[in-house]
Design an enzyme around this catalytic site. Structure first.
Site, PDB file in Angstrom:
ATOM      1  N   THR A  94      39.942   3.496  50.594  1.00  0.00           N
ATOM      2  CA  THR A  94      40.943   3.986  49.649  1.00  0.00           C
ATOM      3  C   THR A  94      40.500   5.338  49.113  1.00  0.00           C
ATOM      4  O   THR A  94      39.396   5.479  48.588  1.00  0.00           O
ATOM      5  CB  THR A  94      41.103   2.998  48.475  1.00  0.00           C
ATOM      6  OG1 THR A  94      41.613   1.764  48.977  1.00  0.00           O
ATOM      7  CG2 THR A  94      42.065   3.544  47.421  1.00  0.00           C
ATOM      8  N   LYS A 167      48.861   2.756  48.509  1.00  0.00           N
ATOM      9  CA  LYS A 167      47.713   2.034  47.944  1.00  0.00           C
ATOM     10  C   LYS A 167      47.401   2.525  46.527  1.00  0.00           C
ATOM     11  O   LYS A 167      47.043   1.726  45.650  1.00  0.00           O
ATOM     12  CB  LYS A 167      46.490   2.214  48.844  1.00  0.00           C
ATOM     13  CG  LYS A 167      45.227   1.489  48.343  1.00  0.00           C
ATOM     14  CD  LYS A 167      45.388  -0.015  48.367  1.00  0.00           C
ATOM     15  CE  LYS A 167      44.233  -0.748  47.669  1.00  0.00           C
ATOM     16  NZ  LYS A 167      42.935  -0.522  48.273  1.00  0.00           N
TER      17      LYS A 167
END
Length: 265
Positions: A94, A167
Site C-alpha cells: 500500500t 485502497k
C-alpha cells in the site's frame, strides 16, 4: 507460470506457499541463509539477488512494507531494469499511486500492476484476500493466474495507480470507523456501560459493521487498536501524505481518523 517474488514476510509467506501449491515455479529473494532456508521449506527456489528473481520470470511480485522499499527494490536495486519486456511487475504494498505510475513510465516494455491487499495472512492462506487492482487490461489479464492463487475477489478498478487510490479510500474509512467506534465506547463509559457488553450489543443493531465486529471480538476498542496499531498508523500516514500530494482533503473523515489513531501508542 514462472514467478519472481520479493518480500516473503508476514503477508508474502502465505502468498508464496499458495503460488507453489498452485503449480507455479517461484524464485524468492532471500538475503540471508536463514531466510533462504525458510523459503526452501515453502517449496520455492531461494535466490540471493534481484537479478535472479527477475531471470526468466513471467511476473514478479513485490510485497514489502513501505512505498520507499518498493522504490528501493525496483529502482535502486535494479529489479525493474532486470525484468524482460513482456513480463509484469505486481505491487502489493500500500503506497502512493504515483509510485506505481512512475515505475510504469520507466518500465520499458514491462507491465506494471498495482494490487494493494485488503485482509491479513489468514485470508491469503485461505485464498480469499481482496485485491484492489490498477493496470491496463492486458497486464492484469497476464497476471491473473498468479493472483488467483491467493486472492478472491480481484477487483480491477482502472488504470495503473487506481488500485492504490481505492485502497487509500478504503483505509481512510477503516481508520475513521475505528475512531467512531472508539468514541462510541467513550460515550458508553460516561453512561457506565461495560465496554465489552456495549460492543457485543451494538453488533446486533443497525450500527453493525465489519469494523465493529472486529473490535467486539477484541473485547475493547483499545485492545483492537493496540493489535493493529502498527499497520493502521502506517496506512494513515500514507493516506495523509498521498491525499496532500494529490491535492485532496479528508474533510469530515479527518476528525474520525484522528479519534482512532490518536489512541495508538
Amino acid at each position: 507460470m514462472r514467478v519472481g517474488f520479493v518480500g516473503a514476510g508476514r503477508m508474502g509467506t502465505p502468498m508464496v506457499r499458495r503460488l507453489v501449491d498452485a503449480g507455479h515455479q517461484v524464485n524468492v529473494l532471500g538475503r540471508t541463509a536463514e531466510k533462504r532456508f525458510a523459503i526452501a521449506e515453502l517449496g520455492a527456489q531461494p535466490v540471493a539477488g534481484v537479478a535472479e528473481v527477475a531471470a526468466g520470470a513471467d511476473a514478479v511480485v513485490v510485497c514489502v512494507f513501505t512505498d520507499q522499499q518498493v522504490r528501493d527494490v525496483c529502482l535502486h536495486d535494479g529489479l525493474l531494469a532486470a525484468m524482460a519486456p513482456g513480463s509484469t511487475l505486481v505491487l502489493h504494498t500500500t503506497g502512493s499511486p504515483n509510485t506505481a505510475r512512475d515505475l510504469a513510465a520507466k518500465a520499458n516494455g514491462v507491465g506494471v500492476v498495482d494490487a494493494p491487499v485488503s485482509g491479513g495472512p489468514h485470508d491469503i492462506a485461505a485464498g480469499r484476500v481482496t485485491l484492489f487492482v490498477g493496470g491496463d487490461d492486458g497486464a492484469v489479464a497476464r497476471v491473473k493466474p498468479v493472483l488467483d492463487a491467493y486472492a478472491d475477489p480481484i477487483l480491477h478498478a482502472g488504470a495503473c495507480g487506481a488500485g492504490q487510490l481505492v485502497k487509500l479510500v478504503n483505509n481512510t474509512l477503516f481508520a475513521a470507523q475505528i475512531g467512531l467506534v472508539a468514541e462510541a465506547t467513550r460515550l458508553g463509559a460516561q453512561f457506565g456501560i461495560d465496554e465489552g457488553a456495549l460492543l457485543d450489543a451494538l453488533t446486533h443493531g443497525s450500527s453493525q459493521s465489519r469494523v465493529l465486529s472486529m473490535m467486539a471480538s477484541a473485547g475493547s476498542a483499545q485492545g483492537f487498536i493496540a493489535a493493529v496499531g502498527e499497520f493502521i498508523g502506517k496506512d494513515v500516514a500514507v493516506v495523509r501524505r498521498t491525499v496532500a500530494e494529490l491535492g485532496g482533503q479528508l474533510g469530515i473523515l479527518d476528525a474520525a481518523v484522528d479519534a482512532g489513531t490518536l489512541r495508538i501508542t
